[in-house]
Each structure stands twice: as structure tokens, then as C-alpha cells.
Design a protein around this motif. Structure first.
Motif, mmCIF file in Angstrom:
data_model
loop_
_atom_site.group_PDB
_atom_site.id
_atom_site.type_symbol
_atom_site.label_atom_id
_atom_site.label_comp_id
_atom_site.label_asym_id
_atom_site.label_seq_id
_atom_site.Cartn_x
_atom_site.Cartn_y
_atom_site.Cartn_z
ATOM 1 N N GLY A 211 40.118 -16.162 -31.030
ATOM 2 C CA GLY A 211 39.178 -17.166 -30.532
ATOM 3 C C GLY A 211 39.793 -18.066 -29.479
ATOM 4 O O GLY A 211 39.147 -18.381 -28.462
ATOM 5 N N GLY A 212 41.047 -18.500 -29.688
ATOM 6 C CA GLY A 212 41.699 -19.354 -28.713
ATOM 7 C C GLY A 212 41.917 -18.653 -27.388
ATOM 8 O O GLY A 212 41.754 -19.237 -26.315
ATOM 9 N N ALA A 213 42.302 -17.370 -27.459
ATOM 10 C CA ALA A 213 42.524 -16.597 -26.238
ATOM 11 C C ALA A 213 41.229 -16.419 -25.450
ATOM 12 O O ALA A 213 41.198 -16.601 -24.223
ATOM 13 C CB ALA A 213 43.122 -15.239 -26.581
ATOM 14 N N VAL A 214 40.164 -16.078 -26.139
ATOM 15 C CA VAL A 214 38.874 -15.869 -25.466
ATOM 16 C C VAL A 214 38.366 -17.184 -24.873
ATOM 17 O O VAL A 214 37.843 -17.217 -23.750
ATOM 18 C CB VAL A 214 37.855 -15.262 -26.446
ATOM 19 C CG1 VAL A 214 36.460 -15.235 -25.833
ATOM 20 C CG2 VAL A 214 38.285 -13.844 -26.824
ATOM 21 N N LEU A 215 38.540 -18.277 -25.611
ATOM 22 C CA LEU A 215 38.156 -19.590 -25.092
ATOM 23 C C LEU A 215 38.949 -19.912 -23.826
ATOM 24 O O LEU A 215 38.396 -20.400 -22.834
ATOM 25 C CB LEU A 215 38.396 -20.663 -26.145
ATOM 26 C CG LEU A 215 38.033 -22.097 -25.725
ATOM 27 C CD1 LEU A 215 36.518 -22.272 -25.714
ATOM 28 C CD2 LEU A 215 38.674 -23.117 -26.672
ATOM 29 N N GLN B 50 40.354 -17.843 -21.723
ATOM 30 C CA GLN B 50 39.918 -16.981 -20.622
ATOM 31 C C GLN B 50 38.640 -17.535 -19.979
ATOM 32 O O GLN B 50 38.530 -17.613 -18.748
ATOM 33 C CB GLN B 50 39.682 -15.566 -21.139
ATOM 34 C CG GLN B 50 40.942 -14.864 -21.617
ATOM 35 C CD GLN B 50 40.652 -13.650 -22.474
ATOM 36 O OE1 GLN B 50 39.567 -13.048 -22.390
ATOM 37 N NE2 GLN B 50 41.594 -13.263 -23.324
ATOM 38 N N ALA B 51 37.690 -17.937 -20.807
ATOM 39 C CA ALA B 51 36.440 -18.482 -20.293
ATOM 40 C C ALA B 51 36.669 -19.812 -19.579
ATOM 41 O O ALA B 51 36.072 -20.086 -18.533
ATOM 42 C CB ALA B 51 35.441 -18.652 -21.427
ATOM 43 N N ALA B 52 37.541 -20.642 -20.151
ATOM 44 C CA ALA B 52 37.815 -21.944 -19.546
ATOM 45 C C ALA B 52 38.526 -21.794 -18.210
ATOM 46 O O ALA B 52 38.260 -22.542 -17.263
ATOM 47 C CB ALA B 52 38.655 -22.791 -20.501
ATOM 48 N N ALA B 53 39.442 -20.830 -18.119
ATOM 49 C CA ALA B 53 40.126 -20.592 -16.847
ATOM 50 C C ALA B 53 39.118 -20.197 -15.770
ATOM 51 O O ALA B 53 39.166 -20.696 -14.639
ATOM 52 C CB ALA B 53 41.185 -19.509 -17.016
ATOM 53 N N SER B 54 38.200 -19.305 -16.107
ATOM 54 C CA SER B 54 37.172 -18.905 -15.155
ATOM 55 C C SER B 54 36.324 -20.089 -14.734
ATOM 56 O O SER B 54 36.040 -20.278 -13.541
ATOM 57 C CB SER B 54 36.278 -17.816 -15.763
ATOM 58 O OG SER B 54 36.990 -16.621 -15.966
ATOM 59 N N LEU B 55 35.929 -20.911 -15.701
ATOM 60 C CA LEU B 55 35.089 -22.072 -15.408
ATOM 61 C C LEU B 55 35.829 -23.063 -14.521
ATOM 62 O O LEU B 55 35.221 -23.691 -13.636
ATOM 63 C CB LEU B 55 34.668 -22.747 -16.718
ATOM 64 C CG LEU B 55 33.714 -23.938 -16.613
ATOM 65 C CD1 LEU B 55 32.395 -23.522 -15.950
ATOM 66 C CD2 LEU B 55 33.438 -24.508 -18.000
ATOM 67 N N ALA B 56 37.135 -23.197 -14.722
ATOM 68 C CA ALA B 56 37.936 -24.142 -13.944
ATOM 69 C C ALA B 56 38.361 -23.580 -12.590
ATOM 70 O O ALA B 56 38.974 -24.292 -11.792
ATOM 71 C CB ALA B 56 39.168 -24.552 -14.742
ATOM 72 N N ARG C 243 39.379 -8.130 -24.227
ATOM 73 C CA ARG C 243 38.498 -9.070 -23.527
ATOM 74 C C ARG C 243 39.102 -9.492 -22.199
ATOM 75 O O ARG C 243 38.388 -9.611 -21.189
ATOM 76 C CB ARG C 243 38.251 -10.292 -24.417
ATOM 77 C CG ARG C 243 37.338 -10.034 -25.619
ATOM 78 C CD ARG C 243 35.871 -9.880 -25.179
ATOM 79 N NE ARG C 243 35.341 -11.103 -24.613
ATOM 80 C CZ ARG C 243 34.659 -12.020 -25.308
ATOM 81 N NH1 ARG C 243 34.451 -11.844 -26.599
ATOM 82 N NH2 ARG C 243 34.188 -13.096 -24.722
ATOM 83 N N LEU C 244 40.398 -9.721 -22.170
ATOM 84 C CA LEU C 244 41.038 -10.142 -20.924
ATOM 85 C C LEU C 244 41.010 -9.025 -19.884
ATOM 86 O O LEU C 244 40.731 -9.275 -18.705
ATOM 87 C CB LEU C 244 42.475 -10.573 -21.205
ATOM 88 C CG LEU C 244 43.276 -11.084 -20.003
ATOM 89 C CD1 LEU C 244 42.562 -12.235 -19.292
ATOM 90 C CD2 LEU C 244 44.674 -11.519 -20.432
ATOM 91 N N ARG C 245 41.280 -7.807 -20.294
ATOM 92 C CA ARG C 245 41.252 -6.687 -19.346
ATOM 93 C C ARG C 245 39.869 -6.498 -18.739
ATOM 94 O O ARG C 245 39.749 -6.058 -17.592
ATOM 95 C CB ARG C 245 41.700 -5.392 -20.028
ATOM 96 C CG ARG C 245 43.175 -5.349 -20.397
ATOM 97 C CD ARG C 245 43.598 -3.939 -20.798
ATOM 98 N NE ARG C 245 42.842 -3.429 -21.925
ATOM 99 C CZ ARG C 245 43.209 -3.548 -23.198
ATOM 100 N NH1 ARG C 245 44.342 -4.170 -23.504
ATOM 101 N NH2 ARG C 245 42.472 -3.037 -24.163
ATOM 102 N N ALA C 246 38.834 -6.845 -19.484
ATOM 103 C CA ALA C 246 37.458 -6.682 -19.003
ATOM 104 C C ALA C 246 36.996 -7.856 -18.147
ATOM 105 O O ALA C 246 35.914 -7.804 -17.559
ATOM 106 C CB ALA C 246 36.505 -6.510 -20.196
ATOM 107 N N SER C 247 37.802 -8.893 -18.076
ATOM 108 C CA SER C 247 37.410 -10.086 -17.323
ATOM 109 C C SER C 247 37.694 -9.903 -15.831
ATOM 110 O O SER C 247 38.310 -8.928 -15.404
ATOM 111 C CB SER C 247 38.186 -11.304 -17.840
ATOM 112 O OG SER C 247 39.526 -11.291 -17.363
#
Length: 224
Positions: A92-96, A98-104, A141-145
Motif C-alpha cells: 500500500g505504501g509503495a502504490v501510494l 507511486q501515485a503521489a509522485a505522479s501527482l507531484a 504496479r510500478l512497471r505498469a506506471s
């Protein structure tokens, strides 16, 4: 000067990375979950940010990451934490993050995983099974981002002094590696743009860390 946000900065690899980045003149932003850890990050030469990835929103974490050039995820629930926290932190922390990095708008992302998590030997049940599942799915999830990612999968971690030399490859075979050398490897990946899109295992070896990253970035195909 490069600004690197480290999630899990107070962990054993994270603390080493904060110190290493500070020593080479980069800015390390250490995301930590306890108030007393903020001061510990400052003593290492970084800037501590208090935020718990198990309870933070993606917007809160994105705010902490804004302005960084890269994000490193090296957080983990740790030994004895139980299957639930393996899921909330390691996955959960890793996925969060990844999403936060994209948003930022922070596109460079290095994630520390573990050797053999996609095909573990007898994962059984309980903590170990939860750990390998969490790490494997977080990597997927990271590889698919759309992030410019690098995934590092160290063997058994030790606190022995780093040698500055590693074996780095898509598959290295089993072995151990110093946390000092993993921190140095992360820093080397941040220095090498061509390391993006690669997933490597790492264990102790004979090749200088920076050379290993350069050679593998040029000679292996990007992971899919």
C-alpha cells in the motif's frame, strides 16, 4: 544539486542513503512516521518530513514530494510486523508513493524490493508469504506506471561495511549484500538516466557500483 525524497528514510537503507546524498551535496528529504525521527534525519544531513504512508492521502504525500527530482521508496513494515502491515506498508505504501509522485510531477522513481519475490521458494503462509506477495505486486504496479522507474532487488541484507562492489544483473543467483552497497547503488542509479526502465537483482560482487549500473543500463533490455 539534486533533491531526492526518500520514503522509509529512517530505515537501515534509508539512513545510509540520506547520509550519502548529503555528503555528495544533494538534498535529501526524508519522509518519516515518528516525530523523533525528524531530528534523526537532520543529524544525517537531510530534511525530515513527518508523514505516515499508512494513513496519509495521496494529496498529502504529493505535497511532501513536490519539488523533488526523484523519489526513492525503501520503506518496509519490518520483521515481526504481521501480514496486515506487510500489505499496508510494503504494498500500500509503495502504490501510494507511486501515485503521489505522479501527482507531484516527479517522474523518476527508484524502488527497493527483494530478490526472488516473483518466484519464492516455498512461501508458505504468514509473514513471509505476505511479504513476497506485497513486494511482487508493488513492483508490478510500478512497471505498469508511466514513471521512469528502476527496481532493485537485493539478496539477504547485511550490516557489514560496504565494499563498493556488487554483482548486478536481471538475475544474479542467491547471495547477500551490504546495506551500505545498496544505498550506494540507489545513488548510482539516480546518477544514471539510462537505469530507468530496468529491474535488477543485486548481491555482493567484484564490479564497482557505478560501473555496474552503467554497464547494465547499456547491455540489458528494459524490464517489462
Amino acid at each position: 544539486m539534486t533533491t531526492v525524497a526518500i520514503i522509509g528514510a529512517h530505515g537501515k537503507i534509508g539512513r545510509r542513503l540520506v547520509r550519502l546524498l548529503a555528503q555528495r551535496g544533494d538534498k535529501a528529504i526524508g519522509v518519516v512516521r515518528r516525530t523523533e525521527q525528524v531530528g534523526a534525519i537532520a543529524e544525517l544531513g537531510g530534511t525530515g518530513v513527518l508523514l505516515d504512508v499508512e494513513s496519509a492521502t495521496v494529496e498529502e504525500l504529493a505535497e511532501a514530494l513536490t519539488g523533488a527530482d526523484a523519489v526513492v521508496f525503501t520503506a518496509g513494515a519490518g520483521a515481526g510486523s504481521g501480514p496486515v502491515r506487510k500489505r499496508t506498508v510494503d504494498y500500500g505504501g509503495a502504490v501510494l508513493a507511486q501515485a503521489a509522485a505522479s501527482l507531484a510531477g516527479v517522474h523518476r522513481f527508484v524502488q527497493v524490493s527483494g530478490m526472488g519475490v516473483d518466484d519464492p521458494v516455498d512461501p508458505g503462509t504468514g509473514d513471509w508469504a505476505a511479504y513476497v506477495r506485497a513486494k511482487s505486486e508493488a513492483d508490478s504496479r510500478l512497471r505498469a506506471s508511466e514513471l521512469r522507474w528502476t527496481i532493485l532487488r537485493p539478496g539477504a541484507l547485511t550490516d557489514a561495511p560496504g565494499s563498493g562492489r556488487v554483482r548486478l544483473a536481471e538475475s544474479t543467483g542467491p547471495g547477500s549484500v551490504s546495506r551500505d552497497d545498496v544505498a550506494a547503488l540507489i545513488a548510482a542509479c539516480l546518477n544514471e538516466p539510462a537505469s530507468a526502465g530496468h529491474q535488477w537483482e543485486v548481491r555482493a560482487g567484484s564490479t564497482p557500483v557505478a560501473q555496474a549500473v552503467t554497464e547494465q543500463s547499456r547491455t540489458t533490455g528494459a524490464a517489462s
